[in-house]
Design an enzyme around this catalytic site. Structure first.
Site, PDB file in Angstrom:
ATOM      1  N   HIS A 200      -5.274   1.866   6.734  1.00  0.00           N
ATOM      2  CA  HIS A 200      -4.093   2.147   7.166  1.00  0.00           C
ATOM      3  C   HIS A 200      -3.532   3.204   6.354  1.00  0.00           C
ATOM      4  O   HIS A 200      -3.203   4.580   6.728  1.00  0.00           O
ATOM      5  CB  HIS A 200      -2.947   0.913   6.956  1.00  0.00           C
ATOM      6  CG  HIS A 200      -1.491   1.444   7.135  1.00  0.00           C
ATOM      7  ND1 HIS A 200      -0.517   1.093   8.241  1.00  0.00           N
ATOM      8  CD2 HIS A 200      -0.841   1.973   6.304  1.00  0.00           C
ATOM      9  CE1 HIS A 200       0.666   1.451   8.110  1.00  0.00           C
ATOM     10  NE2 HIS A 200       0.586   2.288   6.918  1.00  0.00           N
ATOM     11  N   GLU A 201      -3.900   3.003   4.827  1.00  0.00           N
ATOM     12  CA  GLU A 201      -3.645   4.152   4.010  1.00  0.00           C
ATOM     13  C   GLU A 201      -4.592   5.235   4.159  1.00  0.00           C
ATOM     14  O   GLU A 201      -4.003   6.552   4.130  1.00  0.00           O
ATOM     15  CB  GLU A 201      -4.063   3.834   2.476  1.00  0.00           C
ATOM     16  CG  GLU A 201      -2.785   2.675   2.404  1.00  0.00           C
ATOM     17  CD  GLU A 201      -1.464   2.527   2.531  1.00  0.00           C
ATOM     18  OE1 GLU A 201      -0.761   3.792   2.791  1.00  0.00           O
ATOM     19  OE2 GLU A 201      -0.723   1.441   2.910  1.00  0.00           O
TER      20      GLU A 201
ATOM     21  N   GLN B 183       2.669  10.009   1.854  1.00  0.00           N
ATOM     22  CA  GLN B 183       4.033   9.251   1.972  1.00  0.00           C
ATOM     23  C   GLN B 183       5.040   9.698   0.883  1.00  0.00           C
ATOM     24  O   GLN B 183       6.076   9.655   1.409  1.00  0.00           O
ATOM     25  CB  GLN B 183       4.007   7.716   1.966  1.00  0.00           C
ATOM     26  CG  GLN B 183       3.123   7.300   3.211  1.00  0.00           C
ATOM     27  CD  GLN B 183       2.933   5.740   3.095  1.00  0.00           C
ATOM     28  OE1 GLN B 183       2.169   5.240   2.500  1.00  0.00           O
ATOM     29  NE2 GLN B 183       3.934   5.116   3.981  1.00  0.00           N
TER      30      GLN B 183
ATOM     31  N   GLY C 154       0.939  -1.211   0.022  1.00  0.00           N
ATOM     32  CA  GLY C 154      -0.177   0.060   0.084  1.00  0.00           C
ATOM     33  C   GLY C 154       0.810   1.234  -0.047  1.00  0.00           C
ATOM     34  O   GLY C 154       2.060   1.388   0.441  1.00  0.00           O
TER      35      GLY C 154
ATOM     36  N   CYS D 211       4.930  -0.420   7.651  1.00  0.00           N
ATOM     37  CA  CYS D 211       4.655   1.001   7.244  1.00  0.00           C
ATOM     38  C   CYS D 211       6.103   1.215   6.402  1.00  0.00           C
ATOM     39  O   CYS D 211       7.069   1.182   7.335  1.00  0.00           O
ATOM     40  CB  CYS D 211       4.411   2.131   8.060  1.00  0.00           C
ATOM     41  SG  CYS D 211       4.097   3.627   7.200  1.00  0.00           S
ATOM     42  N   LEU D 212       5.851   1.637   5.186  1.00  0.00           N
ATOM     43  CA  LEU D 212       7.158   2.064   4.511  1.00  0.00           C
ATOM     44  C   LEU D 212       7.858   3.286   5.082  1.00  0.00           C
ATOM     45  O   LEU D 212       8.950   3.642   4.625  1.00  0.00           O
ATOM     46  CB  LEU D 212       7.056   2.142   2.983  1.00  0.00           C
ATOM     47  CG  LEU D 212       6.343   1.023   2.323  1.00  0.00           C
ATOM     48  CD1 LEU D 212       5.929   1.174   0.948  1.00  0.00           C
ATOM     49  CD2 LEU D 212       7.393  -0.255   2.460  1.00  0.00           C
TER      50      LEU D 212
ATOM     51  N   HIS E  72      -3.199   7.655   6.735  1.00  0.00           N
ATOM     52  CA  HIS E  72      -1.970   8.551   6.134  1.00  0.00           C
ATOM     53  C   HIS E  72      -2.539   9.784   5.440  1.00  0.00           C
ATOM     54  O   HIS E  72      -2.017  11.050   5.953  1.00  0.00           O
ATOM     55  CB  HIS E  72      -1.233   7.878   5.093  1.00  0.00           C
ATOM     56  CG  HIS E  72      -0.077   6.982   5.490  1.00  0.00           C
ATOM     57  ND1 HIS E  72       0.783   7.363   6.499  1.00  0.00           N
ATOM     58  CD2 HIS E  72       0.137   5.645   5.180  1.00  0.00           C
ATOM     59  CE1 HIS E  72       1.568   6.293   6.611  1.00  0.00           C
ATOM     60  NE2 HIS E  72       1.187   5.330   5.964  1.00  0.00           N
TER      61      HIS E  72
HETATM   62  O1  K1U Z   1       3.598   2.315   4.444  1.00  0.00           O
HETATM   63  C1  K1U Z   1       2.416   1.837   4.018  1.00  0.00           C
HETATM   64  O2  K1U Z   1       1.325   2.488   4.184  1.00  0.00           O
HETATM   65  C2  K1U Z   1       2.706   0.270   3.256  1.00  0.00           C
HETATM   66  C3  K1U Z   1       2.499  -0.776   4.220  1.00  0.00           C
HETATM   67  C4  K1U Z   1       0.995  -1.102   4.179  1.00  0.00           C
HETATM   68  C5  K1U Z   1       0.372  -2.114   5.098  1.00  0.00           C
HETATM   69  C6  K1U Z   1       1.029  -3.433   5.404  1.00  0.00           C
HETATM   70  C7  K1U Z   1       0.416  -4.244   6.364  1.00  0.00           C
HETATM   71  C8  K1U Z   1      -0.581  -3.726   7.083  1.00  0.00           C
HETATM   72  C9  K1U Z   1      -1.153  -2.514   6.857  1.00  0.00           C
HETATM   73  C10 K1U Z   1      -0.449  -1.731   5.935  1.00  0.00           C
HETATM   74  C11 K1U Z   1       3.348  -1.749   3.630  1.00  0.00           C
HETATM   75  O3  K1U Z   1       3.189  -2.228   2.576  1.00  0.00           O
HETATM   76  S1  K1U Z   1       4.665  -2.483   4.846  1.00  0.00           S
HETATM   77  C12 K1U Z   1       5.564  -3.795   3.634  1.00  0.00           C
HETATM   78  C13 K1U Z   1       4.608  -5.027   4.076  1.00  0.00           C
HETATM   79  O4  K1U Z   1       3.794  -5.210   4.785  1.00  0.00           O
HETATM   80  C14 K1U Z   1       4.795  -5.968   2.883  1.00  0.00           C
HETATM   81  C15 K1U Z   1       5.666  -5.772   2.085  1.00  0.00           C
HETATM   82  C16 K1U Z   1       6.125  -6.792   0.907  1.00  0.00           C
HETATM   83  C17 K1U Z   1       5.366  -7.909   0.978  1.00  0.00           C
HETATM   84  C18 K1U Z   1       4.159  -8.123   1.750  1.00  0.00           C
HETATM   85  C19 K1U Z   1       3.806  -7.186   2.990  1.00  0.00           C
HETATM   86 ZN    ZN Z   2       2.213   3.374   6.156  1.00  0.00          ZN
END
Ligand code: K1U
Ligand code: ZN
Length: 174
Positions: free
Chosen positions: A133-134, A51, A46, A91-92, A137
């Site tokens: 979650h997004e 972000q 996401g 979260c990235l 943000h």
């Molecule tokens: O920063 C963000 O908003 C993105 C975030 C989204 C998210 C993940 C898990 C639960 C709620 C929201 C991410 O993508 S973190 C990275 C991640 O979870 C992931 C990366 C690669 C493969 C699978 C998962």
């Molecule tokens: Zn996030």
């Protein structure tokens, strides 16, 4: 397309409330393509415009393993929600930390697509969690805000320490 810079906690720009999109035009479509490329490269599932320091109400998500099922939500609104579930979130903008957060289990979302047309979608499971979650943000809210002050401070200190260690040592050079 381009890979955009992702802001990292505790950058104050992550606290900005995003503004509604008035017109879905080519510039917005280019931003959506860049956000998807940035999310896939990270890798993530996401990404909210906030972000990448663009304060417009748009988010992208793709929970498929093949990275071939992109979802784009412009001006998203939650019309209905049911149940609660606890899921581990990342979260990235808070790299390296995963914590449990309670969210609605099922949501009905209304948004615009890249043609500017309104659509509604019912979501559950991981995609419902990612979209919530997004959407946080876009309000300037981060998943760490659901944690205790102590946990949040620890995460902040570790991220700041990591950043200091990555930065070139310029002290004393002047
Ligand atoms: O920063 C963000 O908003 C993105 C975030 C989204 C998210 C993940 C898990 C639960 C709620 C929201 C991410 O993508 S973190 C990275 C991640 O979870 C992931 C990366 C690669 C493969 C699978 C998962
Ligand atoms: Zn996030």
């Amino acid at each position: 397309m381009a890979i955009l810079n992702i802001l990292e906690y505790p950058d104050p720009r992550l606290r900005t409330r995003a503004q509604p999109v008035d017109v879905v035009d080519d510039e917005l479509r280019r931003l959506a393509a860049d956000m998807l490329e940035t999310m896939y490269a990270a890798p993530g599932i996401g990404l909210a415009a906030t972000q990448v320091d663009v304060h417009r109400r748009m988010l992208v998500a793709d929970i498929s393993e093949e990275q071939d099922t992109p979802h784009i939500f412009i001006n998203p609104e939650i019309l209905e929600r049911r149940g609660t579930e606890v899921m581990e979130e990342g979260c990235l903008s808070v790299p390296g930390f995963y914590e449990s957060v309670t969210r609605s289990e099922w949501i009905r979302v209304r948004a615009l697509n890249l043609e500017g047309a309104s659509f509604e979608m019912e979501l559950d499971g991981l995609l419902a969690v990612v979209v919530q979650h997004e959407m946080d943000h876009l309000e300037g809210k981060l998943f760490v805000d659901y944690l205790s002050d102590l946990k949040r401070q620890r995460i902040r200190k570790r991220i700041e320490k990591g950043r200091r260690q990555r930065e070139p040592a310029t002290a004393g050079v002047l």
